[in-house]
Structures are given as C-alpha cells and as structure tokens.
Design a protein around this motif. Structure first.
Motif, PDB file in Angstrom:
ATOM      1  N   GLN A   1      44.558  48.911 -10.941  1.00 15.60           N
ATOM      2  CA  GLN A   1      45.348  48.624  -9.753  1.00 15.60           C
ATOM      3  C   GLN A   1      46.572  47.760 -10.006  1.00 15.60           C
ATOM      4  OE1 GLN A   1      42.916  47.233  -6.456  1.00 15.60           O
ATOM      5  NE2 GLN A   1      41.102  48.189  -7.336  1.00 15.60           N
ATOM      6  N   LYS A   2      46.596  47.004 -11.096  1.00 14.38           N
ATOM      7  CA  LYS A   2      47.666  46.059 -11.328  1.00 14.38           C
ATOM      8  C   LYS A   2      48.533  46.505 -12.499  1.00 14.38           C
ATOM      9  CE  LYS A   2      46.465  43.058  -8.171  1.00 14.38           C
ATOM     10  NZ  LYS A   2      47.325  42.714  -7.034  1.00 14.38           N
ATOM     11  N   ALA A   3      49.845  46.382 -12.305  1.00 11.82           N
ATOM     12  CA  ALA A   3      50.761  46.671 -13.405  1.00 11.82           C
ATOM     13  C   ALA A   3      50.762  45.538 -14.420  1.00 11.82           C
ATOM     14  CB  ALA A   3      52.176  46.899 -12.869  1.00 11.82           C
ATOM     15  N   THR A   4      50.420  44.342 -13.996  1.00  9.69           N
ATOM     16  CA  THR A   4      50.339  43.190 -14.886  1.00  9.69           C
ATOM     17  C   THR A   4      48.958  42.574 -14.783  1.00  9.69           C
ATOM     18  OG1 THR A   4      51.208  40.994 -15.351  1.00  9.69           O
ATOM     19  CG2 THR A   4      51.291  41.727 -13.065  1.00  9.69           C
ATOM     20  N   LEU A   5      48.473  42.033 -15.891  1.00  6.61           N
ATOM     21  CA  LEU A   5      47.167  41.388 -15.936  1.00  6.61           C
ATOM     22  C   LEU A   5      47.323  39.880 -16.067  1.00  6.61           C
ATOM     23  CD1 LEU A   5      45.144  43.882 -18.156  1.00  6.61           C
ATOM     24  CD2 LEU A   5      45.220  43.712 -15.675  1.00  6.61           C
ATOM     25  N   ASP A   6      48.311  39.324 -15.391  1.00  7.66           N
ATOM     26  CA  ASP A   6      48.521  37.888 -15.391  1.00  7.66           C
ATOM     27  C   ASP A   6      47.331  37.221 -14.678  1.00  7.66           C
ATOM     28  OD1 ASP A   6      49.390  35.321 -15.366  1.00  7.66           O
ATOM     29  OD2 ASP A   6      51.231  35.671 -14.229  1.00  7.66           O
ATOM     30  N   PRO A   7      46.601  36.308 -15.356  1.00  3.84           N
ATOM     31  CA  PRO A   7      45.423  35.700 -14.717  1.00  3.84           C
ATOM     32  C   PRO A   7      45.741  34.997 -13.402  1.00  3.84           C
ATOM     33  CG  PRO A   7      45.445  35.243 -17.076  1.00  3.84           C
ATOM     34  CD  PRO A   7      46.769  35.875 -16.748  1.00  3.84           C
ATOM     35  N   SER A   8      46.940  34.442 -13.266  1.00  2.00           N
ATOM     36  CA  SER A   8      47.282  33.748 -12.027  1.00  2.00           C
ATOM     37  C   SER A   8      47.433  34.703 -10.848  1.00  2.00           C
ATOM     38  CB  SER A   8      48.582  32.957 -12.220  1.00  2.00           C
ATOM     39  OG  SER A   8      49.668  33.829 -12.506  1.00  2.00           O
ATOM     40  N   LYS A   9      47.618  35.993 -11.104  1.00  2.00           N
ATOM     41  CA  LYS A   9      47.817  36.967 -10.028  1.00  2.00           C
ATOM     42  C   LYS A   9      46.563  37.752  -9.698  1.00  2.00           C
ATOM     43  CE  LYS A   9      52.744  37.583 -10.959  1.00  2.00           C
ATOM     44  NZ  LYS A   9      53.826  38.544 -11.265  1.00  2.00           N
ATOM     45  N   ILE A  10      45.618  37.842 -10.621  1.00  2.00           N
ATOM     46  CA  ILE A  10      44.414  38.623 -10.361  1.00  2.00           C
ATOM     47  C   ILE A  10      43.179  37.750 -10.202  1.00  2.00           C
ATOM     48  CG2 ILE A  10      45.323  40.641 -11.565  1.00  2.00           C
ATOM     49  CD1 ILE A  10      43.626  39.895 -13.956  1.00  2.00           C
ATOM     50  N   SER A  11      43.319  36.425 -10.333  1.00  2.00           N
ATOM     51  CA  SER A  11      42.188  35.513 -10.181  1.00  2.00           C
ATOM     52  C   SER A  11      42.249  34.851  -8.811  1.00  2.00           C
ATOM     53  CB  SER A  11      42.199  34.443 -11.274  1.00  2.00           C
ATOM     54  OG  SER A  11      42.096  35.052 -12.557  1.00  2.00           O
ATOM     55  N   GLY A  12      41.066  34.600  -8.239  1.00  2.00           N
ATOM     56  CA  GLY A  12      40.978  33.988  -6.927  1.00  2.00           C
ATOM     57  C   GLY A  12      40.746  32.491  -7.002  1.00  2.00           C
ATOM     58  N   ARG A  13      40.354  31.927  -5.878  1.00  2.77           N
ATOM     59  CA  ARG A  13      40.117  30.495  -5.776  1.00  2.77           C
ATOM     60  C   ARG A  13      39.002  30.042  -6.717  1.00  2.77           C
ATOM     61  NH1 ARG A  13      38.054  26.312  -5.733  1.00  2.77           N
ATOM     62  NH2 ARG A  13      38.107  24.583  -4.235  1.00  2.77           N
ATOM     63  N   CYS A  14      38.028  30.907  -6.968  1.00  4.36           N
ATOM     64  CA  CYS A  14      36.882  30.546  -7.800  1.00  4.36           C
ATOM     65  C   CYS A  14      37.183  30.666  -9.287  1.00  4.36           C
ATOM     66  CB  CYS A  14      35.686  31.430  -7.454  1.00  4.36           C
ATOM     67  SG  CYS A  14      36.016  33.203  -7.615  1.00  4.36           S
ATOM     68  N   GLY A  15      38.358  31.178  -9.658  1.00  6.09           N
ATOM     69  CA  GLY A  15      38.672  31.383 -11.064  1.00  6.09           C
ATOM     70  C   GLY A  15      38.207  32.715 -11.596  1.00  6.09           C
ATOM     71  N   ARG A  16      37.504  33.501 -10.791  1.00  2.00           N
ATOM     72  CA  ARG A  16      37.061  34.839 -11.180  1.00  2.00           C
ATOM     73  C   ARG A  16      38.049  35.870 -10.634  1.00  2.00           C
ATOM     74  NH1 ARG A  16      34.110  31.333 -12.929  1.00  2.00           N
ATOM     75  NH2 ARG A  16      31.869  31.486 -13.319  1.00  2.00           N
TER      76      ARG A  16
ATOM     77  N   GLU B   1      30.574  28.603  -4.573  1.00  2.00           N
ATOM     78  CA  GLU B   1      31.308  27.343  -4.406  1.00  2.00           C
ATOM     79  C   GLU B   1      32.600  27.562  -3.623  1.00  2.00           C
ATOM     80  OE1 GLU B   1      34.407  24.411  -5.737  1.00  2.00           O
ATOM     81  OE2 GLU B   1      34.220  26.504  -6.356  1.00  2.00           O
ATOM     82  N   ALA B   2      33.297  28.661  -3.926  1.00  3.70           N
ATOM     83  CA  ALA B   2      34.505  28.993  -3.169  1.00  3.70           C
ATOM     84  C   ALA B   2      34.174  29.330  -1.722  1.00  3.70           C
ATOM     85  CB  ALA B   2      35.226  30.159  -3.835  1.00  3.70           C
ATOM     86  N   ARG B   3      33.038  29.968  -1.496  1.00  4.19           N
ATOM     87  CA  ARG B   3      32.632  30.306  -0.126  1.00  4.19           C
ATOM     88  C   ARG B   3      32.416  29.053   0.708  1.00  4.19           C
ATOM     89  NH1 ARG B   3      27.281  33.827   0.648  1.00  4.19           N
ATOM     90  NH2 ARG B   3      28.712  35.485   0.059  1.00  4.19           N
ATOM     91  N   LEU B   4      31.957  27.976   0.086  1.00  7.30           N
ATOM     92  CA  LEU B   4      31.655  26.753   0.826  1.00  7.30           C
ATOM     93  C   LEU B   4      32.888  25.898   1.082  1.00  7.30           C
ATOM     94  CD1 LEU B   4      28.303  25.679  -0.873  1.00  7.30           C
ATOM     95  CD2 LEU B   4      28.595  26.450   1.489  1.00  7.30           C
ATOM     96  N   VAL B   5      33.768  25.757   0.074  1.00  5.48           N
ATOM     97  CA  VAL B   5      34.839  24.768   0.177  1.00  5.48           C
ATOM     98  C   VAL B   5      36.240  25.377   0.173  1.00  5.48           C
ATOM     99  CG1 VAL B   5      33.395  23.039  -0.927  1.00  5.48           C
ATOM    100  CG2 VAL B   5      34.904  24.416  -2.329  1.00  5.48           C
ATOM    101  N   ALA B   6      36.382  26.665  -0.082  1.00  4.34           N
ATOM    102  CA  ALA B   6      37.723  27.264  -0.160  1.00  4.34           C
ATOM    103  C   ALA B   6      38.341  27.371   1.229  1.00  4.34           C
ATOM    104  CB  ALA B   6      37.663  28.628  -0.823  1.00  4.34           C
ATOM    105  N   ASP B   7      39.669  27.509   1.261  1.00  3.33           N
ATOM    106  CA  ASP B   7      40.352  27.642   2.545  1.00  3.33           C
ATOM    107  C   ASP B   7      41.164  28.936   2.592  1.00  3.33           C
ATOM    108  OD1 ASP B   7      42.053  26.778   0.590  1.00  3.33           O
ATOM    109  OD2 ASP B   7      42.546  24.887   1.557  1.00  3.33           O
ATOM    110  N   TYR B   8      42.350  28.949   1.955  1.00  2.69           N
ATOM    111  CA  TYR B   8      43.229  30.112   2.041  1.00  2.69           C
ATOM    112  C   TYR B   8      43.605  30.584   0.638  1.00  2.69           C
ATOM    113  CZ  TYR B   8      43.658  29.279   7.026  1.00  2.69           C
ATOM    114  OH  TYR B   8      43.380  29.118   8.356  1.00  2.69           O
ATOM    115  N   GLU B   9      43.857  31.884   0.548  1.00  2.00           N
ATOM    116  CA  GLU B   9      44.203  32.493  -0.728  1.00  2.00           C
ATOM    117  C   GLU B   9      45.711  32.687  -0.837  1.00  2.00           C
ATOM    118  OE1 GLU B   9      43.973  33.582  -3.588  1.00  2.00           O
ATOM    119  OE2 GLU B   9      41.915  33.109  -4.101  1.00  2.00           O
TER     120      GLU B   9
END
Length: 355
Positions: free
Chosen positions: A207-222, A173-181
């Motif tokens: 790889q990440k010092a923090t596991l904040d979902p807003s920083k490690i999640s992409g447009r698709c929520g994964r 779904e992100a591949r079809l309608v997403a734009d920029y990250e």
C-alpha cells in the motif's frame, strides 16, 4: 437468550468492552446515557449504545445483526452476555465515579513508588478503579514474567480491596493512553477497535510507496492498524494487473510490462518498436504471451579487397619479388637473408689495427 427478553447494548471499562445486558424496563428516556450494570468484574458504570432492544419493540439493531457483527469480529472479540442492568445512573453515581477516577491517580503514584522501591522490571501504564470499589486493576508492561506478589500484598494492605495486575502489550498500552494519530483522528484502538489483529510488512509494502517508519508506524510503535483495512481491496486490485516483465497483447501490438499502478490500474508497456506507452488494464487483450523471437543479426559487411604487394626494388632477387604464399617458406627466406648479410657486417666491425 430467552425469546422476548429485553436486552441493552452497552460499553463499559477502560478497555471499552461491549455487552448485551438484560433489563426489565419498558420505557427508556431518550436522555438516558449511563447505567449501573453488574458485569463479570463487579459493579460498573456503562454507557448505553442501543437504548432499547427486543424483538417486538422499537429497536435500532436486530439480534441477528448483533450476532453477525460478533462472528465477523472473531472469537476473541470482548463481547459479554453475562451482565445485567441494575439501574439508571444518577448524578450522584456519576460524581462518585469521577471521584474514583481522581483517586486512581494517587493509587497509580503510590504503586509507582513501590515498584521503584522493590526494583521491579515493569512499567506501570494505567489504573482502573471499579465503581463498586471492590477491585482496582493495574495495567503494566514488562519484557517477561514479573514476581509482583509482594507488590500486590502492599497495595491490598493499604487500600483494603482486591488488587488485580494485568500485563499488556504495546497496542493495548496505546488503547489506554493514546489520543490522536497523524491522520488527525482519534486512535482506532481507543475509539472502536476491540481486537487488535496482527499487521504484516507485506501489507505496508503493498500500500505504501515508501517504507519510512515514521509514516507507517502508529502511536504504539508498531505498524498502523489501518493498513489492514484496505488489504483485501489491494489484493483484489493486484490480481487484475499483469506480472512485471510478462508479455501482453494490446491494440498496438505485443508489449512487455515494465511497471504497474495498483490504485489507478495503469500498466506501463514497452512495445516491440521500443516505444513506451501507458494503458488501462481493461485495454489489455491477452496476457502471459510467449516472448517474441529475437531479431535476426545484421548480415556481415563484405570483406575489403586485398591490395597487391609493391614492386621489389632493383638488386633484389627474383625470389623476393612476390609475397610468400606460405609462412614456412617466408621463414626460410628471412633466414637466407640473414646469412647473406652476416659476412659483410663482420668485416665492417673489425678494428682498424687488425685490418
């Protein structure tokens, strides 16, 4: 593929499929950008990636390079050899494709109305109308299987063409309608990624010092696909670092590992003297040493001298002059004192009338 045949590398479809298509053109204009190709789905407009390719012509990629790229991408890589070149796309072809893209909006709106009317548990994502007009592909998301037979029947009756319903996931779904990250670049899944391989939380923790979902999640929520790019490098760097709480040998003596930094390759140690230092991993001479023996306990302090008992007052018998040597003897002496004091206490407590 036959030896000496001319092939052209193109990209087609909303999903960005790749194909190595046969053609018979001896010269291709450098301004040519789009072609009309016949794929396994029908007639489509395709974009030229490598304009001319055959073993003895001027080419940008060799056949071995293309095959190596496909093998490295995995068996599920959407690469096709079955298509063929039809003609170069003219301005009329491109205008017709733009017209179909506009009509796809109306087709999506009508399909959404049917979904709401029939109360189907599905979310319509996008619509693709092929250039030949013989197929309309609807992409949708749903939690489970959906009975859309009546929906397909209604759509086919209205548009008089073949209807295909394709269920996709969040990444597609992100591949079809997403734009920029958040990085400022176009989403990788929309730009160049064709096979969306799984990304684990272990990669994010590494790889990440923090596991904040807003920083490690992409447009698709994964989890972001880019976490997988550097996973191999991070694993190689982690293998160079010693284990936490293990003992290592340095020029300044043995020390215990307190903390490690993956990218900078620094190790934080506590020496036997209690001093804390930071060294590069190359400065460690030996690893996984046996822990040094614990420090011996300090010798016990000398016992304080026993003070002599004070002199007994006058009138006290000789049996009370020295402190008793035994607890039983002391107990008997206390009992004798109580017996001596008892008659005098009784006489003093007698009432005056009786005396």
């Amino acid at each position: 593929r036959q030896r000496g045949e001319r092939l052209m590398l193109v990209r087609y479809g909303k999903m960005g499929f790749l194909g190595l298509f046969r053609h018979s053109e001896r010269e291709i204009s450098p301004t040519a950008e789009f072609i009309v190709a016949h794929t396994e789905r029908g007639l489509e407009i395709a974009q030229i990636l490598v304009p001319f390719y055959h073993p003895r012509g001027s080419c940008m990629l060799s056949g071995a390079a293309v095959e190596t790229y496909c093998r490295a991408s995995g068996n599920n890589y959407p690469f096709s050899y079955d298509g063929r070149f039809v003609r170069f796309a003219t301005d009329q072809d491109l205008n017709e494709q733009r017209h179909m893209n506009k009509s796809a909006r109306e087709e999506m709106r009508y399909c959404q109305e049917l979904i709401e009317r029939q109360q189907l548990p599905m979310h319509l994502v996008d619509v693709e109308h092929l250039f030949g007009g013989d197929r309309i592909i609807y992409y949708f998301m749903a939690d489970g299987r959906v009975d859309f037979r009546q929906l397909v029947k209604d759509l086919a009756q209205r548009y008089q063409t073949r209807i295909e319903m394709r269920q996709i996931g969040a990444r597609d779904e992100a591949r079809l309608v997403a734009d920029y990250e958040t990085c400022g670049r176009q989403c990788c899944c929309k730009n160049f990624l064709k096979v969306l391989q799984p990304v684990s939380m272990r990669m994010a923790k590494l790889q990440k010092a923090t596991l904040d979902p807003s920083k490690i999640s992409g447009r698709c929520g994964r989890l972001k696909c880019c976490l997988r790019y550097e996973d191999v490098v991070y694993n190689q760097l982690c293998k160079k670092l010693p284990r936490i709480n293990s003992w290592v040998l340095t020029e300044q003596g043995p020390g215990q590992v307190l903390e490690t930094q993956v990218l900078t390759q620094l190790v934080k140690l506590r020496l036997q003297s209690g001093r804390i230092i930071a060294l590069a991993v190359e400065e460690i001479q030996k690893r996984d040493l046996a822990p040094p023996p614990a420090d011996r306990p300090a010798p016990a302090a000398p016992a304080a001298p026993v003070k002599s008992a004070p002199a007994a007052p006058e009138g006290v018998g000789s049996d009370e002059e020295a402190p008793p040597a035994d607890a039983a003897v002391a107990k008997k002496r206390r009992r004798r004192r109580r017996k001596k004091k008892k008659p005098s206490e009784e006489s003093s407590s007698m009432p005056a009338s009786e005396s």
